[in-house]
Design a protein around this motif. Structure first.
Motif, PDB file in Angstrom:
ATOM      1  N   LEU A 124      22.963 -37.428-102.614  1.00 42.35           N
ATOM      2  CA  LEU A 124      21.425 -37.749-102.882  1.00 42.35           C
ATOM      3  C   LEU A 124      21.196 -38.601-104.062  1.00 42.35           C
ATOM      4  CD1 LEU A 124      19.905 -34.172-102.090  1.00 42.35           C
ATOM      5  CD2 LEU A 124      19.912 -35.908-100.649  1.00 42.35           C
ATOM      6  N   GLN A 125      21.996 -38.203-105.173  1.00 45.14           N
ATOM      7  CA  GLN A 125      21.719 -39.039-106.347  1.00 45.14           C
ATOM      8  C   GLN A 125      21.986 -40.725-106.234  1.00 45.14           C
ATOM      9  OE1 GLN A 125      23.761 -37.247-109.865  1.00 45.14           O
ATOM     10  NE2 GLN A 125      22.977 -38.946-111.011  1.00 45.14           N
ATOM     11  N   TYR A 126      23.226 -40.774-105.469  1.00 43.11           N
ATOM     12  CA  TYR A 126      23.695 -42.246-105.447  1.00 43.11           C
ATOM     13  C   TYR A 126      23.217 -42.757-103.833  1.00 43.11           C
ATOM     14  CZ  TYR A 126      26.082 -41.074-109.731  1.00 43.11           C
ATOM     15  OH  TYR A 126      26.097 -40.513-110.980  1.00 43.11           O
ATOM     16  N   SER A 127      22.784 -42.128-103.214  1.00 40.88           N
ATOM     17  CA  SER A 127      22.293 -42.634-101.805  1.00 40.88           C
ATOM     18  C   SER A 127      23.686 -43.194-101.065  1.00 40.88           C
ATOM     19  CB  SER A 127      21.305 -43.914-101.882  1.00 40.88           C
ATOM     20  OG  SER A 127      20.015 -43.480-102.276  1.00 40.88           O
ATOM     21  N   LEU A 128      24.447 -42.000-101.037  1.00 42.34           N
ATOM     22  CA  LEU A 128      25.731 -42.468-100.478  1.00 42.34           C
ATOM     23  C   LEU A 128      25.621 -42.440 -98.991  1.00 42.34           C
ATOM     24  CD1 LEU A 128      28.299 -40.741-102.954  1.00 42.34           C
ATOM     25  CD2 LEU A 128      27.613 -43.105-102.997  1.00 42.34           C
ATOM     26  N   VAL A 129      26.554 -43.034 -98.305  1.00 46.42           N
ATOM     27  CA  VAL A 129      26.612 -43.172 -96.750  1.00 46.42           C
ATOM     28  C   VAL A 129      27.934 -42.800 -96.269  1.00 46.42           C
ATOM     29  CG1 VAL A 129      26.416 -44.159 -94.340  1.00 46.42           C
ATOM     30  CG2 VAL A 129      24.517 -44.663 -96.434  1.00 46.42           C
ATOM     31  N   GLN A 130      28.191 -41.707 -95.887  1.00 46.35           N
ATOM     32  CA  GLN A 130      29.640 -41.205 -95.298  1.00 46.35           C
ATOM     33  C   GLN A 130      29.601 -41.355 -93.735  1.00 46.35           C
ATOM     34  OE1 GLN A 130      31.988 -37.856 -97.527  1.00 46.35           O
ATOM     35  NE2 GLN A 130      31.880 -36.987 -95.511  1.00 46.35           N
ATOM     36  N   LYS A 131      30.557 -42.233 -93.501  1.00 42.80           N
ATOM     37  CA  LYS A 131      30.545 -42.798 -91.956  1.00 42.80           C
ATOM     38  C   LYS A 131      31.958 -42.193 -91.366  1.00 42.80           C
ATOM     39  CE  LYS A 131      29.675 -46.215 -88.778  1.00 42.80           C
ATOM     40  NZ  LYS A 131      29.331 -47.834 -88.595  1.00 42.80           N
ATOM     41  N   VAL A 132      31.954 -41.584 -90.468  1.00 52.38           N
ATOM     42  CA  VAL A 132      33.279 -41.098 -89.748  1.00 52.38           C
ATOM     43  C   VAL A 132      33.659 -42.459 -88.876  1.00 52.38           C
ATOM     44  CG1 VAL A 132      34.218 -39.665 -87.815  1.00 52.38           C
ATOM     45  CG2 VAL A 132      33.124 -38.638 -89.614  1.00 52.38           C
ATOM     46  N   LEU A 133      34.711 -43.010 -88.963  1.00 49.75           N
ATOM     47  CA  LEU A 133      35.302 -43.976 -88.111  1.00 49.75           C
ATOM     48  C   LEU A 133      36.252 -43.720 -86.787  1.00 49.75           C
ATOM     49  CD1 LEU A 133      36.374 -46.424 -91.152  1.00 49.75           C
ATOM     50  CD2 LEU A 133      34.321 -46.324 -89.704  1.00 49.75           C
ATOM     51  N   ARG A 134      37.079 -42.370 -87.284  1.00 51.31           N
ATOM     52  CA  ARG A 134      38.154 -41.912 -86.136  1.00 51.31           C
ATOM     53  C   ARG A 134      38.216 -40.767 -86.184  1.00 51.31           C
ATOM     54  NH1 ARG A 134      39.941 -45.223 -82.571  1.00 51.31           N
ATOM     55  NH2 ARG A 134      41.131 -43.370 -81.965  1.00 51.31           N
ATOM     56  N   ILE A 135      38.594 -39.911 -85.064  1.00 47.00           N
ATOM     57  CA  ILE A 135      38.808 -38.404 -84.986  1.00 47.00           C
ATOM     58  C   ILE A 135      39.936 -38.189 -83.967  1.00 47.00           C
ATOM     59  CG2 ILE A 135      38.005 -36.081 -84.717  1.00 47.00           C
ATOM     60  CD1 ILE A 135      35.230 -37.062 -85.298  1.00 47.00           C
ATOM     61  N   SER A 147      46.046 -23.435 -81.964  1.00 41.65           N
ATOM     62  CA  SER A 147      45.873 -24.313 -83.368  1.00 41.65           C
ATOM     63  C   SER A 147      45.725 -25.742 -83.134  1.00 41.65           C
ATOM     64  CB  SER A 147      47.076 -23.803 -84.222  1.00 41.65           C
ATOM     65  OG  SER A 147      48.328 -24.470 -83.435  1.00 41.65           O
ATOM     66  N   PHE A 148      45.114 -26.179 -84.153  1.00 43.21           N
ATOM     67  CA  PHE A 148      44.803 -27.520 -84.149  1.00 43.21           C
ATOM     68  C   PHE A 148      44.957 -28.366 -85.441  1.00 43.21           C
ATOM     69  CE2 PHE A 148      40.771 -26.210 -85.791  1.00 43.21           C
ATOM     70  CZ  PHE A 148      40.574 -26.921 -86.614  1.00 43.21           C
ATOM     71  N   LYS A 149      45.373 -29.766 -85.372  1.00 42.55           N
ATOM     72  CA  LYS A 149      45.517 -30.717 -86.540  1.00 42.55           C
ATOM     73  C   LYS A 149      44.543 -31.939 -86.305  1.00 42.55           C
ATOM     74  CE  LYS A 149      48.748 -33.308 -88.937  1.00 42.55           C
ATOM     75  NZ  LYS A 149      50.355 -33.774 -89.164  1.00 42.55           N
ATOM     76  N   THR A 150      43.869 -32.101 -86.998  1.00 43.55           N
ATOM     77  CA  THR A 150      42.879 -33.186 -86.927  1.00 43.55           C
ATOM     78  C   THR A 150      43.134 -34.159 -88.086  1.00 43.55           C
ATOM     79  OG1 THR A 150      41.044 -31.913 -85.810  1.00 43.55           O
ATOM     80  CG2 THR A 150      40.511 -34.000 -86.613  1.00 43.55           C
ATOM     81  N   VAL A 151      43.061 -35.444 -87.600  1.00 44.45           N
ATOM     82  CA  VAL A 151      43.008 -36.396 -88.837  1.00 44.45           C
ATOM     83  C   VAL A 151      41.716 -37.394 -88.570  1.00 44.45           C
ATOM     84  CG1 VAL A 151      44.175 -38.974 -89.519  1.00 44.45           C
ATOM     85  CG2 VAL A 151      45.517 -36.813 -88.564  1.00 44.45           C
ATOM     86  N   THR A 152      41.029 -37.073 -89.736  1.00 46.02           N
ATOM     87  CA  THR A 152      39.700 -37.903 -89.717  1.00 46.02           C
ATOM     88  C   THR A 152      39.748 -39.125 -90.610  1.00 46.02           C
ATOM     89  OG1 THR A 152      38.502 -35.543 -89.262  1.00 46.02           O
ATOM     90  CG2 THR A 152      37.124 -37.456 -89.823  1.00 46.02           C
ATOM     91  N   VAL A 153      39.252 -40.233 -90.189  1.00 48.26           N
ATOM     92  CA  VAL A 153      39.145 -41.265 -91.076  1.00 48.26           C
ATOM     93  C   VAL A 153      37.776 -41.528 -91.162  1.00 48.26           C
ATOM     94  CG1 VAL A 153      39.818 -43.815 -91.401  1.00 48.26           C
ATOM     95  CG2 VAL A 153      41.422 -42.154 -90.237  1.00 48.26           C
ATOM     96  N   PHE A 154      37.371 -41.693 -92.473  1.00 45.80           N
ATOM     97  CA  PHE A 154      35.814 -41.937 -92.786  1.00 45.80           C
ATOM     98  C   PHE A 154      35.654 -42.841 -93.976  1.00 45.80           C
ATOM     99  CE2 PHE A 154      37.020 -38.045 -95.302  1.00 45.80           C
ATOM    100  CZ  PHE A 154      36.598 -38.418 -96.404  1.00 45.80           C
ATOM    101  N   GLU A 155      34.499 -43.525 -94.234  1.00 38.46           N
ATOM    102  CA  GLU A 155      34.628 -44.488 -95.218  1.00 38.46           C
ATOM    103  C   GLU A 155      33.034 -43.916 -96.071  1.00 38.46           C
ATOM    104  OE1 GLU A 155      33.927 -48.258 -93.407  1.00 38.46           O
ATOM    105  OE2 GLU A 155      31.554 -47.919 -93.066  1.00 38.46           O
ATOM    106  N   ILE A 156      33.016 -44.133 -97.368  1.00 39.16           N
ATOM    107  CA  ILE A 156      31.899 -43.997 -98.006  1.00 39.16           C
ATOM    108  C   ILE A 156      31.497 -45.081 -98.644  1.00 39.16           C
ATOM    109  CG2 ILE A 156      31.108 -42.812-100.140  1.00 39.16           C
ATOM    110  CD1 ILE A 156      33.246 -40.681 -99.783  1.00 39.16           C
TER     111      ILE A 156
END
Length: 212
Positions: A124-135, A147-156
């Motif tokens: 909120l303070q810095y108006s950040l945008v966290q966007k998921v690119l790949r799952i 059981s699972f293993k997930t690789v999530t790539v995101f950008e801030i």
């Protein structure tokens, strides 16, 4: 008297005809039933089973159920990781509320920990945008446990600076009652754990995104 005996003979003849007709119909019905049973059994032997990787026989119905489970499990994991990590100042409360429906207390504990650490306040303070690119998720079954293993790539997005990260998370999946629209796949994430978080800086790391 002659007429009387003639009528009896006619009746007996008719009864015999009816009995013979019933016997013939019964035989034909039995033959048809046996043929249908044989045909169904033959089709079942040819189509109702599949060979497992270890050579064991698996009913196709069970195979189909497992295939359907994998599809729904992957969709469930994609939905959860999108809700939990694809957030900004305008949608984080709504998305996190939806994510909490898809996991048990381990997800809720992680959310509370992030909140205590000020993750969402900084959003909120810095108006950040966290966007998921790949799952990308992998699911394994062992003794009825998934059981699972997930690789999530995101950008801030910090305005002038955009940083990319790779998060590896693990956990288990259990089957629960479907709850539309909160939990449409009828699955629940348990034992959720953020295993590692790596910042993607060099060209080799960023090439991973292009090749996926």
């Amino acid at each position: 008297m002659k007429t009387y005996y003639k009528n009896i003979y006619t009746v007996l003849k008719l009864n015999r005809f009816i009995v013979l007709a019933l016997i013939v119909c019964s035989l034909l019905s039995n033959i048809f039933a046996l043929w249908m049973a044989f045909s169904t059994h033959k089709k079942a032997l040819n189509n109702a089973f599949a060979i497992n990787t270890d050579g064991s026989i698996i009913p196709l119905k069970l195979v189909t159920q497992k295939e359907n489970f994998k599809v729904e499990a992957l969709a469930h994991l994609k939905l959860f990781h999108n809700y939990f990590y694809n957030i900004d100042a305008s949608n984080y409360e709504k998305n996190l509320e939806k994510a909490l429906w898809l996991g048990n207390s381990t997800v809720d504990n992680l959310y509370r920990q992030k909140k205590a650490d000020g993750v969402y306040n900084r959003l909120l303070q810095y108006s950040l945008v966290q966007k998921v690119l790949r799952i990308d998720s992998q699911i394994e079954e062992q003794n009825g446990t998934y059981s699972f293993k997930t690789v999530t790539v995101f950008e801030i997005n910090r305005g002038s600076i955009i940083d990319r990260y790779q998060l590896v998370s693990t956990g288990n999946l259990i089957i629960v009652d479907r709850n539309f629209p909160n939990n449409p796949h009828g699955l629940l994430i348990t034992d959720y754990f953020e295993k590692s978080l790596k910042k993607l800086n060099d060209e080799n790391d960023n090439r991973y995104l292009k090749n996926q």
